[in-house]
Write an enzyme that holds these catalytic residues in place. Structure first.
Site, mmCIF file in Angstrom:
data_model
loop_
_atom_site.group_PDB
_atom_site.id
_atom_site.type_symbol
_atom_site.label_atom_id
_atom_site.label_comp_id
_atom_site.label_asym_id
_atom_site.label_seq_id
_atom_site.Cartn_x
_atom_site.Cartn_y
_atom_site.Cartn_z
ATOM 1 N N ASN A 175 0.870 -1.184 0.000
ATOM 2 C CA ASN A 175 0.000 0.000 0.000
ATOM 3 C C ASN A 175 0.902 1.228 0.000
ATOM 4 O O ASN A 175 2.121 1.118 0.136
ATOM 5 C CB ASN A 175 -0.956 -0.007 1.202
ATOM 6 N N ASP A 206 1.315 -8.822 1.290
ATOM 7 C CA ASP A 206 2.230 -7.838 1.893
ATOM 8 C C ASP A 206 2.664 -8.309 3.284
ATOM 9 O O ASP A 206 3.871 -8.349 3.614
ATOM 10 C CB ASP A 206 1.490 -6.492 1.971
ATOM 11 N N GLY A 236 -7.127 -9.042 -3.995
ATOM 12 C CA GLY A 236 -7.525 -9.456 -2.648
ATOM 13 C C GLY A 236 -8.251 -8.322 -1.957
ATOM 14 O O GLY A 236 -9.369 -7.942 -2.330
HETATM 15 N N1 AR6 Z 1 1.527 -15.827 -2.049
HETATM 16 C C1 AR6 Z 1 0.847 -15.595 -3.194
HETATM 17 N N2 AR6 Z 1 -0.324 -14.936 -3.246
HETATM 18 C C2 AR6 Z 1 -0.853 -14.522 -2.083
HETATM 19 C C3 AR6 Z 1 -0.225 -14.717 -0.830
HETATM 20 C C4 AR6 Z 1 1.016 -15.413 -0.844
HETATM 21 N N3 AR6 Z 1 1.705 -15.659 0.285
HETATM 22 N N4 AR6 Z 1 -1.009 -14.171 0.144
HETATM 23 C C5 AR6 Z 1 -2.084 -13.655 -0.467
HETATM 24 N N5 AR6 Z 1 -2.004 -13.870 -1.804
HETATM 25 P P1 AR6 Z 1 -3.804 -8.869 -1.314
HETATM 26 P P2 AR6 Z 1 -4.242 -6.346 -2.791
HETATM 27 C C6 AR6 Z 1 -2.925 -13.459 -2.884
HETATM 28 O O1 AR6 Z 1 -5.004 -8.615 -0.492
HETATM 29 O O2 AR6 Z 1 -5.594 -6.770 -3.203
HETATM 30 C C7 AR6 Z 1 -2.415 -5.390 2.017
HETATM 31 O O3 AR6 Z 1 -2.900 -5.114 3.302
HETATM 32 C C8 AR6 Z 1 -4.372 -13.202 -2.515
HETATM 33 O O4 AR6 Z 1 -5.092 -14.434 -2.484
HETATM 34 O O5 AR6 Z 1 -2.571 -9.344 -0.650
HETATM 35 O O6 AR6 Z 1 -3.344 -5.705 -3.801
HETATM 36 C C9 AR6 Z 1 -1.551 -4.254 1.486
HETATM 37 O O7 AR6 Z 1 -0.785 -3.651 2.508
HETATM 38 C C10 AR6 Z 1 -4.820 -12.304 -3.671
HETATM 39 O O8 AR6 Z 1 -5.201 -13.093 -4.792
HETATM 40 O O9 AR6 Z 1 -3.356 -7.536 -2.146
HETATM 41 C C11 AR6 Z 1 -2.588 -3.327 0.926
HETATM 42 O O10 AR6 Z 1 -3.148 -2.529 1.923
HETATM 43 C C12 AR6 Z 1 -3.557 -11.550 -4.052
HETATM 44 O O11 AR6 Z 1 -2.480 -12.208 -3.364
HETATM 45 C C13 AR6 Z 1 -3.635 -4.250 0.361
HETATM 46 O O12 AR6 Z 1 -3.522 -5.459 1.136
HETATM 47 C C14 AR6 Z 1 -3.554 -10.078 -3.664
HETATM 48 O O13 AR6 Z 1 -4.243 -9.900 -2.441
HETATM 49 C C15 AR6 Z 1 -3.374 -4.592 -1.075
HETATM 50 O O14 AR6 Z 1 -4.444 -5.341 -1.569
#
Ligand code: AR6
Length: 178
Positions: free
Chosen positions: A30, A40, A130
């Site tokens: 973020n 993250d 996500g």
């Molecule tokens: N390896 C691979 N993919 C993953 C993992 C992992 N270990 N963990 C989650 N995913 P998100 P965004 C997938 O929410 O939507 C954070 O708080 C998950 O299933 O991580 O860009 C940041 O600080 C989903 O498909 O990222 C920001 O505030 C994808 O990764 C916010 O979330 C992205 O989900 C960013 O949100």
């Protein structure tokens, strides 16, 4: 599960991106660069506290107002098997506004930075799909278009798209029509 496109240039894989061994993994961060949930949080936990310190340094030196959406910034990977982390900020999905170019920018700018550093192996998570609420199918089309457009010009770089579940990887393959 793996599919390869353009030889070994693009791989779609299921798994935990923090386990990826290569030059860099991309973090769906973020604007604050201070860590968070989702991928993250997983990356910060696996990399150790030095990652947060390096992110704070980036804020102090380069991005005092936070990292803009679509931009990228790099740190070492510390305890991760990947040598570097390329942090980017995806757009929060909004029905009222087309933010697809911002999502494409995350991928384009990370590819560009990796190529500048002559990286050979780079992994992306499904940015914005996500917590930021971007529909996976729409994101898949954007990602596929960027890869189709950019990878042919970056012959030294192999990209892995890492999905957290087989269902997500499958959904990507159905929507991406690579
Ligand atoms: N390896 C691979 N993919 C993953 C993992 C992992 N270990 N963990 C989650 N995913 P998100 P965004 C997938 O929410 O939507 C954070 O708080 C998950 O299933 O991580 O860009 C940041 O600080 C989903 O498909 O990222 C920001 O505030 C994808 O990764 C916010 O979330 C992205 O989900 C960013 O949100």
């Amino acid at each position: 599960m793996k599919i390869h496109w353009q030889g070994d240039r693009l791989t779609v894989a299921e798994g935990d991106i923090t386990r990826f061994e290569g030059d860099a993994i991309v973090n769906a961060a973020n604007r604050s660069l201070q860590g968070g949930g989702g991928v993250d949080g997983a990356i910060h936990r696996a990399a150790g506290p030095e990652l947060l310190e390096a992110c704070r340094e980036l804020r102090r030196t380069t991005w005092p107002d936070g990292l803009p959406v679509g931009e990228v910034a790099m740190t070492p990977g510390f305890k991760l098997p990947a040598r570097h982390v390329i942090h980017t900020v995806g757009p929060v999905f909004a029905k009222s506004e087309d933010r697809s170019e911002l999502l494409a920018d995350c991928y384009r700018n990370a590819l560009h930075l990796a190529a500048e550093h002559r990286f050979e192996r780079l992994a992306f998570p499904a940015i914005s799909t996500g917590i930021y609420g971007y529909p996976a199918a729409a994101a898949a089309s954007i990602v596929a278009a960027v890869m189709r457009e950019r990878l042919p010009a970056l012959p030294g770089l192999a990209v892995t798209l890492v999905f957290f579940s087989a269902r997500d990887a499958d959904g990507f393959l159905k929507s991406a029509s690579l």
